[in-house]
Design a protein around this motif. Structure first.
Motif, PDB file in Angstrom:
ATOM      1  N   THR A  52       5.201  17.740  -5.895  1.00 28.52           N
ATOM      2  CA  THR A  52       6.277  16.990  -5.228  1.00 28.52           C
ATOM      3  C   THR A  52       5.836  15.588  -4.814  1.00 28.52           C
ATOM      4  O   THR A  52       6.547  14.895  -4.075  1.00 28.52           O
ATOM      5  CB  THR A  52       6.772  17.760  -3.987  1.00 28.52           C
ATOM      6  N   ASN A 172       4.728  26.621  -0.605  1.00 29.26           N
ATOM      7  CA  ASN A 172       5.915  25.789  -0.409  1.00 29.26           C
ATOM      8  C   ASN A 172       5.720  24.754   0.690  1.00 29.26           C
ATOM      9  O   ASN A 172       6.278  23.654   0.639  1.00 29.26           O
ATOM     10  CB  ASN A 172       7.122  26.660  -0.048  1.00 29.26           C
ATOM     11  N   VAL A 175       5.104  20.969   0.410  1.00 25.87           N
ATOM     12  CA  VAL A 175       6.157  19.950   0.288  1.00 25.87           C
ATOM     13  C   VAL A 175       6.316  19.172   1.589  1.00 25.87           C
ATOM     14  O   VAL A 175       6.189  17.939   1.603  1.00 25.87           O
ATOM     15  CB  VAL A 175       7.493  20.592  -0.149  1.00 25.87           C
ATOM     16  N   PHE A 250      15.602  25.066  -3.283  1.00 27.71           N
ATOM     17  CA  PHE A 250      14.530  24.579  -2.402  1.00 27.71           C
ATOM     18  C   PHE A 250      13.798  23.397  -3.024  1.00 27.71           C
ATOM     19  O   PHE A 250      13.643  22.345  -2.393  1.00 27.71           O
ATOM     20  CB  PHE A 250      13.550  25.714  -2.103  1.00 27.71           C
ATOM     21  N   ILE A 251      13.340  23.561  -4.251  1.00 28.96           N
ATOM     22  CA  ILE A 251      12.540  22.491  -4.849  1.00 28.96           C
ATOM     23  C   ILE A 251      13.410  21.304  -5.244  1.00 28.96           C
ATOM     24  O   ILE A 251      13.007  20.148  -5.124  1.00 28.96           O
ATOM     25  CB  ILE A 251      11.718  23.018  -6.054  1.00 28.96           C
ATOM     26  N   SER A 254      14.205  19.418  -2.134  1.00 30.38           N
ATOM     27  CA  SER A 254      12.988  18.772  -1.639  1.00 30.38           C
ATOM     28  C   SER A 254      12.748  17.443  -2.343  1.00 30.38           C
ATOM     29  O   SER A 254      12.337  16.458  -1.725  1.00 30.38           O
ATOM     30  CB  SER A 254      11.780  19.693  -1.845  1.00 30.38           C
ATOM     31  N   PRO A 280      12.248  21.266   4.268  1.00 25.52           N
ATOM     32  CA  PRO A 280      11.212  21.981   3.518  1.00 25.52           C
ATOM     33  C   PRO A 280      10.224  22.730   4.414  1.00 25.52           C
ATOM     34  O   PRO A 280       9.756  23.810   4.054  1.00 25.52           O
ATOM     35  CB  PRO A 280      10.512  20.866   2.738  1.00 25.52           C
ATOM     36  N   SER A 284       9.902  26.725   4.134  1.00 29.26           N
ATOM     37  CA  SER A 284       8.619  27.322   3.763  1.00 29.26           C
ATOM     38  C   SER A 284       8.196  28.383   4.773  1.00 29.26           C
ATOM     39  O   SER A 284       7.731  29.464   4.399  1.00 29.26           O
ATOM     40  CB  SER A 284       7.545  26.242   3.679  1.00 29.26           C
ATOM     41  N   PHE A 337      18.229  24.498   3.617  1.00 26.90           N
ATOM     42  CA  PHE A 337      16.808  24.671   3.291  1.00 26.90           C
ATOM     43  C   PHE A 337      16.289  26.005   3.819  1.00 26.90           C
ATOM     44  O   PHE A 337      15.562  26.738   3.134  1.00 26.90           O
ATOM     45  CB  PHE A 337      15.978  23.531   3.895  1.00 26.90           C
TER      46      PHE A 337
END
Length: 456
Positions: A52, A172, A175, A250-251, A254, A280, A284, A337
């Motif tokens: 990321t 996670n 991030v 999520f990704i 992000s 994020p 996470s 998120f």
């Protein structure tokens, strides 16, 4: 009776590993598994940070870099794409090289995109160069797949939801951590090369610690047939679709959140950085909770209601986007998120449970059933993780098109709302709907049905 001992050979290989044996687990297995879990988390955490990296670097890239908002969305989309694709070979690398050995290799490979970005990060560099160097960062996304496959083999089925949730959640969290580091650097008027310079020695440390403290499991054999069998199983692709909705969200968010704030709400990079890490971070931290809830109540049930929440939050985001209400937009985006993180934990817990259920339905018992479930769940995780990460590509491309067409992200949110509704329907239809005729027949006969998918 004496608990079975761990059998080792040179090179930190463990020959005998049976976590389903309670005596073995209590005597030696749990300590070894937890040690491997924590150092796996560290390596995966840095892998996520590198993956990321460009979602943060684009915030440093002002007008002097000559990139349009569409260029930046395209750049982050391609980085996400590479991270999704490499998850497939990374999954099977564990069986070829061993979990410890591959963690050392994969962590060391993170030096390539980080050093390359350090070399080119300056105004005047062409967009093509940024794109090519950005693609290298995609290898950081592969660390998740190999780490999850490795840790899945260490833990018994009853502990997998929590263990996989911790492993993934710790990864996670890379991030928001890199976003927080970037916030501190921007606030101190530092440049992007300082950010890169911080991570280069951290990568070396992660590889060294993996070499010293992790183990290889000889029981995880190279089995190309498992990949073929997993690819033929409909549940692999159904779970891939559902994982697009959770991890893809999520990704994807992000990568995109900071750009949406700067392009739609006029926030400066520093103002955006103050907000982007919160979602994020919470997403996470909540992932292990999703796994624990799935262990207790069933992953399918948690996933179903989680999609209800995600759809409701997205509907509010559409309204906030249309009204240009920044406080409401940021608040609900953070909620989204959190829900995506919760769903990540519950959907991934479903995978080993589904294949264990199929083993029982085939009449397998004991170690034979465990081996069948472990074999197919380990192979399917790479495919599911790869397809799920493609959701991040879709989200960034949807935002890119929405800004090109409408000047805002509203159109993209409408599309996401429809997708979450489809995920809800699929979860209910495949894993929770029970045919009325079957229920009546079982009630009349007074028999107990096999373990249902609602319990996975």
């Amino acid at each position: 009776m004496t608990a079975p001992a761990v059998t080792r050979r040179r090179g930190r290989w463990i020959e005998r590993w049976d976590p389903e044996d309670e005596r073995f687990w209590q005597a030696t297995g749990e300590g070894i598994a937890n040690r491997n879990l924590w150092f796996s988390v560290l390596s995966e955490h840095i892998g996520f940070s590198v993956w990321t990296l460009w979602s943060v670097l684009v915030l440093f890239m002002g007008p002097e870099y000559g990139l349009t908002p569409a260029d930046k969305f395209l750049l982050t989309s391609m980085v996400t794409l590479v991270g999704a694709v490499v998850r497939v070979p990374y999954t099977f690398a564990v069986a070829v090289f061993g979990g410890r050995n591959w963690t050392i290799i994969s962590a060391s490979l993170l030096l390539v995109p980080t050093v390359a970005a350090f070399a080119v990060m300056r105004p005047g560099t062409s967009f093509t160069t940024f794109l090519l160097v950005g693609l290298l960062a995609g290898i950081g996304g592969g660390n998740f797949a190999s780490s999850m496959t490795n840790i899945n083999a260490f833990f018994p089925l009853r502990k997998k939801g929590w263990a996989l949730g911790l492993n993934a959640g710790g990864g996670n969290i890379g991030v928001p951590v890199i976003q927080l580091v970037a916030l501190a650097i921007i606030g101190a008027h530092g440049g992007p090369r300082l950010l890169l310079g911080i991570y280069i020695p951290l990568i070396v440390v992660a590889a060294a610690l993996a070499a010293v403290f992790m183990d290889n499991l000889a029981t995880v054999r190279n089995d190309t047939g498992a990949a073929k069998d997993a690819a033929r199983d409909a549940h692999t692709w159904i779970m891939s679709f559902l994982y697009v909705g959770t991890f893809g969200s999520f990704i994807g968010y992000s990568f995109a959140f900071g750009q949406v704030l700067t392009n739609q709400f006029g926030r400066t990079p520093l103002q955006a950085a103050y907000l982007t890490f919160i979602g994020p971070l919470l997403g996470s931290l909540i992932r292990p909770v999703g796994g624990r809830l799935a262990d207790r109540y069933g992953g399918a049930r948690i996933t179903l209601w989680n999609y209800v929440g995600m759809a409701a939050a997205t509907a509010v985001l559409v309204m906030a986007s249309m009204r240009k209400s920044l406080p409401l937009f940021v608040s609900v985006f953070v909620v989204l998120f959190v829900l995506s993180g919760l769903g990540n934990g519950s959907t991934y817990k479903m995978i080993p449970g589904i294949f264990q259920t199929k083993a029982l339905a085939k009449g397998l018992t004991g170690e034979e059933a465990v081996a069948y479930g472990r074999r197919l769940s380990g192979a399917s995780m790479g495919l599911i993780g790869a397809v799920g990460a493609l959701g991040g590509v879709g989200i960034n491309l949807a935002f890119r098109q929405s800004f090109l067409s409408y000047g805002s992200g509203t159109g993209a949110f409408v599309a996401f709302l429809a997708f979450y509704a489809a995920c809800f329907a699929l979860t209910w239809a495949v894993y929770l709907r029970r045919p009325v005729r079957q229920a009546v027949t079982e009630a009349t006969a007074g028999t107990n049905s096999q373990l249902s998918y609602a319990e996975v």
